[in-house]
Design a protein around this motif. Structure first.
Motif, PDB file in Angstrom:
ATOM      1  N   ARG A   5       0.947  -1.196   0.151  1.00 50.55           N
ATOM      2  CA  ARG A   5      -0.180  -0.162  -0.054  1.00 50.55           C
ATOM      3  C   ARG A   5       0.804   1.429   0.005  1.00 50.55           C
ATOM      4  N   ILE A   6       0.446   2.072  -0.816  1.00 55.48           N
ATOM      5  CA  ILE A   6       1.523   3.398  -1.011  1.00 55.48           C
ATOM      6  C   ILE A   6       1.459   4.257   0.205  1.00 55.48           C
ATOM      7  N   THR A   7       2.225   4.634   0.774  1.00 55.89           N
ATOM      8  CA  THR A   7       2.337   5.634   1.855  1.00 55.89           C
ATOM      9  C   THR A   7       2.925   6.940   1.705  1.00 55.89           C
ATOM     10  N   GLY A   8       3.531   7.141   0.475  1.00 52.05           N
ATOM     11  CA  GLY A   8       4.090   8.242   0.159  1.00 52.05           C
ATOM     12  C   GLY A   8       4.525   8.308  -1.448  1.00 52.05           C
ATOM     13  N   ARG A   9       4.150   9.359  -1.942  1.00 53.83           N
ATOM     14  CA  ARG A   9       4.438   9.421  -3.675  1.00 53.83           C
ATOM     15  C   ARG A   9       4.706  10.660  -3.994  1.00 53.83           C
ATOM     16  N   SER A  10       5.790  10.832  -4.545  1.00 49.21           N
ATOM     17  CA  SER A  10       6.249  12.297  -5.292  1.00 49.21           C
ATOM     18  C   SER A  10       6.314  12.015  -6.843  1.00 49.21           C
ATOM     19  N   LEU A  11       5.511  12.957  -7.687  1.00 47.93           N
ATOM     20  CA  LEU A  11       5.538  12.793  -9.058  1.00 47.93           C
ATOM     21  C   LEU A  11       6.242  13.910  -9.604  1.00 47.93           C
ATOM     22  N   LEU A  12       7.348  13.779 -10.605  1.00 46.97           N
ATOM     23  CA  LEU A  12       7.995  14.895 -10.962  1.00 46.97           C
ATOM     24  C   LEU A  12       8.073  14.652 -12.404  1.00 46.97           C
ATOM     25  N   ARG A  13       8.041  15.973 -13.069  1.00 49.64           N
ATOM     26  CA  ARG A  13       8.414  15.840 -14.751  1.00 49.64           C
ATOM     27  C   ARG A  13       9.610  16.754 -14.917  1.00 49.64           C
ATOM     28  N   PHE A  14      10.250  16.631 -15.697  1.00 49.27           N
ATOM     29  CA  PHE A  14      11.546  17.452 -16.166  1.00 49.27           C
ATOM     30  C   PHE A  14      11.349  18.115 -17.369  1.00 49.27           C
ATOM     31  N   GLN A  15      11.250  19.335 -17.404  1.00 51.28           N
ATOM     32  CA  GLN A  15      10.836  20.112 -18.752  1.00 51.28           C
ATOM     33  C   GLN A  15      11.661  21.193 -18.851  1.00 51.28           C
ATOM     34  N   GLY A  16      11.912  21.943 -19.896  1.00 49.85           N
ATOM     35  CA  GLY A  16      12.658  22.994 -20.303  1.00 49.85           C
ATOM     36  C   GLY A  16      13.394  22.795 -21.613  1.00 49.85           C
ATOM     37  N   GLU A  17      14.059  23.628 -22.122  1.00 56.72           N
ATOM     38  CA  GLU A  17      14.539  23.827 -23.370  1.00 56.72           C
ATOM     39  C   GLU A  17      15.586  22.984 -23.576  1.00 56.72           C
ATOM     40  N   ASP A  18      15.606  21.951 -24.302  1.00 59.99           N
ATOM     41  CA  ASP A  18      16.647  20.745 -24.611  1.00 59.99           C
ATOM     42  C   ASP A  18      17.181  20.275 -23.027  1.00 59.99           C
ATOM     43  N   PRO A  19      16.331  19.856 -22.483  1.00 61.84           N
ATOM     44  CA  PRO A  19      16.815  19.228 -21.053  1.00 61.84           C
ATOM     45  C   PRO A  19      17.532  17.920 -21.264  1.00 61.84           C
ATOM     46  N   LEU A  20      18.364  17.555 -20.356  1.00 64.45           N
ATOM     47  CA  LEU A  20      19.049  16.365 -20.391  1.00 64.45           C
ATOM     48  C   LEU A  20      18.356  15.296 -19.879  1.00 64.45           C
ATOM     49  N   PRO A  21      18.147  14.249 -20.290  1.00 67.19           N
ATOM     50  CA  PRO A  21      17.457  13.085 -19.817  1.00 67.19           C
ATOM     51  C   PRO A  21      17.882  12.430 -18.435  1.00 67.19           C
ATOM     52  N   LEU A  22      17.017  12.371 -17.659  1.00 67.80           N
ATOM     53  CA  LEU A  22      17.455  11.532 -16.359  1.00 67.80           C
ATOM     54  C   LEU A  22      17.961  10.169 -16.913  1.00 67.80           C
ATOM     55  N   THR A  23      19.202   9.782 -16.383  1.00 68.77           N
ATOM     56  CA  THR A  23      19.871   8.718 -16.689  1.00 68.77           C
ATOM     57  C   THR A  23      20.152   7.540 -15.465  1.00 68.77           C
ATOM     58  N   ALA A  24      20.328   8.348 -14.199  1.00 69.71           N
ATOM     59  CA  ALA A  24      20.760   7.286 -13.111  1.00 69.71           C
ATOM     60  C   ALA A  24      20.042   8.053 -11.920  1.00 69.71           C
TER      61      ALA A  24
END
Length: 1308
Positions: A5-24
């Motif tokens: 059962r979920i007891t904590g959740r954070s949702l994030l999106r990375f946006q911007g001009e030519d953003p670097l991808p999340l790799t690790a």
């Protein structure tokens, strides 16, 4: 049975001009932050390292930059560089990145003056295929693209360089014998003859998967002792190599067709997981450390999903080995294993499908926290392993449990059908995998929350058979949001909590007529943790990550929430109950701390649940405990005493609570392996019994006692007055005759409510309830039986409960067998058909031989015959006997029966009634019934005289001379009486009877002389002098005897009375001088004794106080007082060790006395005999110097001496008489010496009493404690004598009073 059962959740999106991808990503356990690495990508050859702070932290920005730098790829074969491993060292605040191009980079958050923020500390020219740090962060494993294996230290120093060669397949030394394999199972004689069972039907060749990407994977075992490497060998097969920490190849895996590059070693170490892709399924397969296969499970992909899956999957175990994350390109599945079945508990869908699988990073310390990353998004999730259960409040406590398994929801009402997992009572097929499940108050509605919407199913648990749940309604209003929790309020209303990618807060939804309405945004100040329903299902609460708890208002018009409680810290597991109008929130933290509101209850809790009456929890000591619900301050926690407290019970190691069903007083536990165990704890059982008694439901309480083996006495002892007033109701409710018999037969004179089942719930009613008095307890069984008889003998009960009436008589203490047999006799006389059944029943209740004798005792031969027929007696024996009794006259028959039964007095009475006096005399002499016979004939003088003479002869023969002489004298037989008086030393009676018998003067004189000699020998000088004076007319000897008795004044008086003053000079003065010399010698002996014993006693006590161990062992080794032990150490040979081993104990200073350790007590029990005890008692009586009994003997000796001194110095005592006589005869010096000697002895005695008896009370308490510590070992044989001596020495004694001596004033 447990879900995630979920007891904590954070949702994030990375946006911007030519953003670097999340790799690790990697976790920072010290600050609970997440280290994120962005880039490089094909468009930007740069890397950015950032720190993501947890939600609700004091940091202004959640994402802080640590460092950024350009990262061009040194290998032309790669379009851009790639991060293979990202690891954070919390102790040095350093991040290590291993790149596919070959660079090893350290990023220091707080660099020193001579250090760079970003530093390339190593480089592999050939490039790197895979890398992984060991769990202890001491070793780095790198696999290069040149097929070499490097082991590096934390300082990036190479310590081993290993080449991966095809010959490694021959290195493994592990051998499979086929245990547990399908090929080795028995298939019949013919099948075994046709095929060798050790040869499988088909052998995998290791064919590569069509989606093979030639990736390399490294995974460490949890303890860091081994690591595994998954590589493709010569483009032919996948091989898993297992290396030790030192770089030695331990084993290689057996070939498996279509195995892919995924690899994850379970931290517990027993399994290595990988992926195999077949045409119709994808499986997670397992290997052992030796490289052999060990099972698998199917990922249950649909044909469409299987066809669209074109990229390899990855695997990752969490750090407690309970959850396996399977990462897909567009989702992550969380699998758990229980009872050898793998459950799909969660399916987390990514917001967009990535070009690679979703990256999964488990938290290094929190087992159920993970981060899911795609190039453009990040999810931080905290889970709680908990059960989805229904109501635990009667009468709806069906024990309903819902277990999620992918698209299958497994429902089991444990009160109806205790189906063990992985099976279930009902299996409900769903459209999509659930996120959360809730069960309504009545248990007939199930709300299933999934990404596709809310589905509400209905069933009826009261019907038989229970129907399959059917869909009542569904709703998709919250599409576009991420569902999290679902909960019921009451029976109808459903609440839902959802999260959003676009907003920081969550939304609360409420159902109304099959539709969902958004109530309010929640979590603006602190993130939402969970949605909780109260135990009674009347309230719904929202818990937040800061520990606060809000009640959701049930009024539709008011959307705000109301603060009710804030915990000291966040605890994911919450249960709320209302007690006496006050809300109590029980919370369990991840560390095992259980709180009630802000009060800390225990720190070692593993699971808990709350019913309307109890808090139930398990501990790390493998105990199940119950706490009665009262106010928070009055919650009483039971001690760890399962043998003494009904609220504490031992359970299997690692068991956790699933649910409780107070209606059936049962608790369901799940073992670590996954199997269920239903138990009936005494706390719930007794609570149900007490509730039934207080509600006058005695029939229900009886059935509970019967089924749960609870002592039936609690039905009375819980409330004696109520029970005695409700006997008729008890009979009517229990109804069955055999059940009433069971109740009556188990009664005993004991208050079990104070012994076995003491009430642990402190209420006002319990405080007012008076305890049964000892007299009430002693008469309890008889009072209850009489009360039952008073009810059962009424006309409406008598016929149906005849058997219970008999039982009531027989169960009394002592059994009233005569009354029971009398009832059967009445039935027999009336020729009732129930006679035989009644006789059989009473023979079942009591000893048949005793019943037979009792039937004879009431002189009912027909009843005796009936009882004998129910027994194992031989008819050839009892039939002739009963016939002979029947043929005898009535009085003679009674005599024979009473004589046979040993009732001699009654038999004697029957002989008197028969007027058989001669036979009566013989019977009296045979059975020693003289007193009874004399009482029978007390008014028949001639026969009384005859019986008296018989009795006198009997007394004479048994040497009871005094009684025989009196008997003879009562018959005026003085000639027979005076010899017996003489033998009894009754000189006055002997001389009187001899005179009355007409004996001659010479005979009387001879008798008087012999009596005087006997009295002199027995030191009765006064009586002897009386005989010499009055019967022998021998005044000189009479005076001598009086002088020996220290009666000088009467002696002088007699000399002057008989006008013989010369005897004073010739007889009394020499006797006086002799007696004074004897008395002085006697006083000197007393002084010597005190002077020797008091210092020795002080010496012994000082030695014992300074070193008790040496005191006892030293005494023991001397050989004296050895209670059957062994000799001291000096007698032990040099080659024998005297050191304590693991199975022996040095013991305390008390146990050393017996020269035994605890482990050898049982082996020496044969020496603890009565003979040994007698030997020790003789040693104790002697009190020999150097023995353990010396101190006790010395104290007793001093006490006896004081008593003797008191007898001498008392008023009119020997000392006073002697001193006065010496002064009267002019012997002042002798008188003064005697008086001074007496005064000295009295003074020494007083000092001795002060020293010996007036010790420190603390020593007594210390002695008591030592005795209590050794109490278990002092039971039998010589040890019992020793412990009695030690107890006597340590017992506080009353100091004797030394009487004062008033000397003669003439002596000064």
């Amino acid at each position: 049975m447990r879900n995630l059962r979920i007891t904590g959740r954070s949702l994030l999106r990375f946006q911007g001009e030519d953003p670097l991808p999340l790799t690790a990503t990697t976790s920072d356990a010290a600050s609970d932050a997440l280290i994120c690495a962005f880039g490089p990508s094909s468009s930007r050859a740069a890397i950015e390292l950032k720190r993501l702070h947890p939600a609700g932290s004091e940091s202004g920005e959640r994402l802080d930059s640590i460092a950024s730098w350009d990262a061009p790829c040194p290998l032309p074969s790669l379009p851009h560089d790639r991060i293979l491993d990202l690891h954070y060292f919390a102790d040095t605040a350093t991040t290590c990145l291993v790149l596919a191009g070959g660079d090893i980079i350290l990023v220091r958050e707080s660099p020193l003056q001579n250090e760079d923020l970003v530093e390339i500390v190593g480089s592999i020219d050939a490039g790197i295929s895979a890398a992984a740090w060991s769990p202890d962060e001491e070793l780095l494993v790198i696999v290069t693209q040149a097929d070499t294996l490097l082991l590096m230290t934390r300082d990036i120093e190479n310590i081993s360089n290993i080449t991966l060669t095809p010959d490694d397949v021959n290195v493994s030394s592990h051998v499979s014998v086929g245990w547990g394999k399908k090929e080795t199972q028995f298939k019949g004689k013919r099948a075994r003859a046709l095929q060798d069972p050790t040869v499988p039907e088909r052998i995998d060749e290791g064919t590569l998967s069509p989606f093979e990407d030639h990736s390399v994977t490294v995974s460490w075992r949890g303890d860091g002792a081994y690591f595994a490497v998954n590589t493709v060998e010569q483009n032919r097969r996948r091989m898993i190599r297992v290396y030790s920490r030192e770089g030695e190849l331990d084993s290689v895996s057996e070939p498996v067709d279509r195995m892919e590059g995924a690899l994850s070693w379970r931290p517990s170490g027993n399994l290595i997981a990988s992926i195999r892709r077949l045409d119709d399924r994808v499986e997670v397969i397992f290997f052992e450390r030796n490289g052999l296969r060990h099972g698998q499970f199917n990922l249950r992909l649909t044909p469409e999903e299987l066809q669209s899956l074109a990229r390899p999957l990855t695997l990752r175990w969490n750090n407690d080995s309970n959850v396996l994350a399977v990462s897909h390109p567009n989702k992550v599945q969380l699998w758990t294993m229980s009872n050898y079945h793998y459950y799909l508990k969660q399916e987390l869908v990514a917001p967009e499908e990535a070009t690679q699988t979703v990256m999964v990073n488990w938290h290094s310390e929190r087992p159920l926290s993970l981060a899911l990353a795609t190039p453009e998004s990040l999810q931080l999730l905290d889970y709680l392993s908990t059960t989805a259960t229904g109501s635990v409040a009667p009468p709806y406590d069906y024990g309903a449990v819902a277990s999620i398994d992918g698209k299958c929801l497994k429902l089991t009402p444990l009160r109806i059908a205790n189906v063990p997992p992985p099976m279930a009572f009902k299996q409900l097929t769903l459209e999509s995998a659930p996120v959360d499940v809730a069960i309504s108050e009545y248990g007939n509605k199930i709300a299933v929350l999934s990404d596709s919407g809310l589905y509400v199913y209905g069933t009826d648990l009261t019907k038989r058979p229970v129907p399959m749940p059917s869909l009542l309604w569904h709703n998709h209003e919250f599409r576009g949001h991420e569902p999290r929790h679902v909960a019921f309020r009451g029976h109808e209303t459903v609440y839902v909590v959802t999260d959003s990618w676009d907003e920081d807060h969550s939304l609360l939804w409420k159902s109304s007529h099959e539709s969902l309405t958004c109530v309010a945004p929640v979590g603006e100040n602190s993130p939402v943790a969970s949605l909780v329903t109260s135990v009674d299902y009347q309230d719904v609460y929202l818990q937040f990550r800061d520990g606060s708890l809000y009640a959701v208002d049930s009024e539709e018009s008011q959307q705000l929430t109301q603060l009710t409680f804030k915990a000291p810290s966040f605890a994911p597991d919450v249960k709320i109950v209302r007690v006496d109008g006050t809300e109590i929130a029980f919370t369990l933290t991840r560390s095992g701390a259980l709180f009630a509101n802000d009060r800390s209850l225990v720190r070692n809790c593993t699971s808990f649940l709350v019913t309307p009456s109890h808090l139930i929890y398990t501990t790390t000591q493998h105990l199940l405990k119950f706490v009665h619900l009262t106010s928070v301050d009055q919650l009483e926690l039971p001690a760890d005493e399962p043998q003494e407290d009904e609220r504490c019970r031992s359970i299997e190691r690692g068991a956790k609570l699933v649910t409780a069903m107070p209606t059936t007083y049962s608790v369901v536990l799940q073992m670590p392996r996954g199997n269920l165990e239903t138990i009936y704890p005494r706390a719930l059982v007794l609570a149900a019994i007490r509730r039934s008694i207080e509600a006058d439901r005695y029939g229900e309480a009886f059935l509970v006692c019967r089924s749960q083996r609870v002592d039936m006495n609690i039905l009375h002892d819980h409330d004696p007055e109520r029970f005695m007033a409700k006997i008729a109701e008890v009979v009517n409710q229990i109804k069955r005759v055999d059940h009433i018999d069971l109740l009556l037969s188990q009664l005993r004179n004991e208050d079990v409510s104070e012994t076995m089942y003491k009430e642990t719930l402190k209420t006002k009613d319990q405080e007012v309830k008076a305890k049964q008095s000892p007299s009430d307890i002693e008469s309890k069984v008889n009072r209850i039986c009489d009360a039952f008889l008073a009810v059962l003998e009424k006309p409406e009960y008598r016929e149906a409960h005849m058997q219970n009436i008999i039982t009531s008589h027989v169960c009394k203490t002592p059994p009233d067998l005569e009354a029971g047999l009398a009832m059967i006799g009445k039935l027999q006389k009336s020729q009732d058909p129930l006679t035989d059944k009644a006789a059989e029943h009473i023979c079942f209740l009591a000893d048949v031989n005793q019943l037979y004798d009792t039937a004879l005792g009431i002189y009912n031969l027909e009843l005796a015959l009936l009882i004998a027929q129910q027994s194992q007696k031989d008819p050839r024996e009892y039939l002739p006997h009963l016939q002979s009794l029947h043929d005898a006259p009535p009085l003679r028959r009674k005599f024979l029966i009473d004589d046979q039964l040993g009732r001699r007095t009654k038999a004697l009475q029957h002989l008197k009634d028969l007027d058989a006096f001669d036979e009566l005399q013989e019977y009296t002499q045979k059975h020693n019934l003289y007193s009874e016979a004399l009482e029978l004939y007390q008014y028949d003088h001639p026969r009384l005289q005859t019986l008296t003479r018989l009795y006198a002869d009997h007394l004479s023969a048994t040497n009871k001379h005094a009684d025989a002489a009196i008997a003879y004298e009562s018959l005026d037989d003085h000639a027979s009486a005076w010899p017996h008086y003489r033998s009894a030393h009754l000189w006055r009676e002997a001389l009187s009877s001899a005179s009355l018998a007409g004996e001659s003067a010479d005979a009387i004189k001879s008798l008087a002389l012999s009596l005087a000699e006997d009295l002199t020998e027995s030191k009765d000088y006064t009586s002897a002098s009386h005989i010499h004076l009055h019967h022998l007319s021998d005044l000189p000897n009479a005076l001598k005897l009086l002088a020996r008795a220290t009666h000088f004044s009467p002696a002088i008086h007699l000399a002057t009375l008989h006008s013989q003053p010369a005897l004073i000079r010739d007889v009394i003065n020499p006797a006086l001088i002799e007696r004074a010399a004897e008395f002085s010698e006697f006083l000197a002996d007393m002084k010597t004794q005190l002077q020797a014993q008091i210092p020795r006693l002080l010496e012994l006590r000082a030695k014992k106080e300074q070193d008790p161990g040496s005191y006892y062992t030293g005494v023991h080794e001397s050989g004296a007082g050895n209670a059957g032990g062994i000799a001291g150490d000096r007698d032990i040979p040099d080659n024998i060790s005297v050191a304590a081993t693991e199975t022996t104990s040095a013991g305390t200073f008390m146990t050393r006395y017996t020269n035994r350790s605890n482990s050898t007590l049982n082996t020496t029990t044969t020496r603890r005999t009565s003979k040994k005890r007698r030997q020790e008692e003789r040693k104790r009586a002697r009190g020999k110097k150097g023995t353990v009994y010396e101190e006790e003997y010395l104290v007793g000796s001093v006490e006896r001496l004081v008593e003797r001194v008191n007898g001498i110095v008392e008023k009119g005592g020997e000392a006073e008489r002697l001193v006065q006589a010496l002064v009267r005869r002019g012997m002042r010096e002798r008188a003064r010496a005697c008086q001074r000697g007496v005064e000295e002895v009295v003074g020494m005695c007083r000092e001795a009493v002060r020293v010996v008896f007036e010790g420190d009370e603390s020593k007594e308490e210390e002695g008591k404690k030592k005795l209590e510590e050794e109490e278990e070992e002092r039971h039998t044989g010589g040890d019992a004598t020793f412990w009695a001596s030690v107890e006597e020495v340590n017992r506080k004694k009353v100091a004797p009073v030394v009487k004062g001596f008033e000397g003669l004033s003439l002596l000064g």
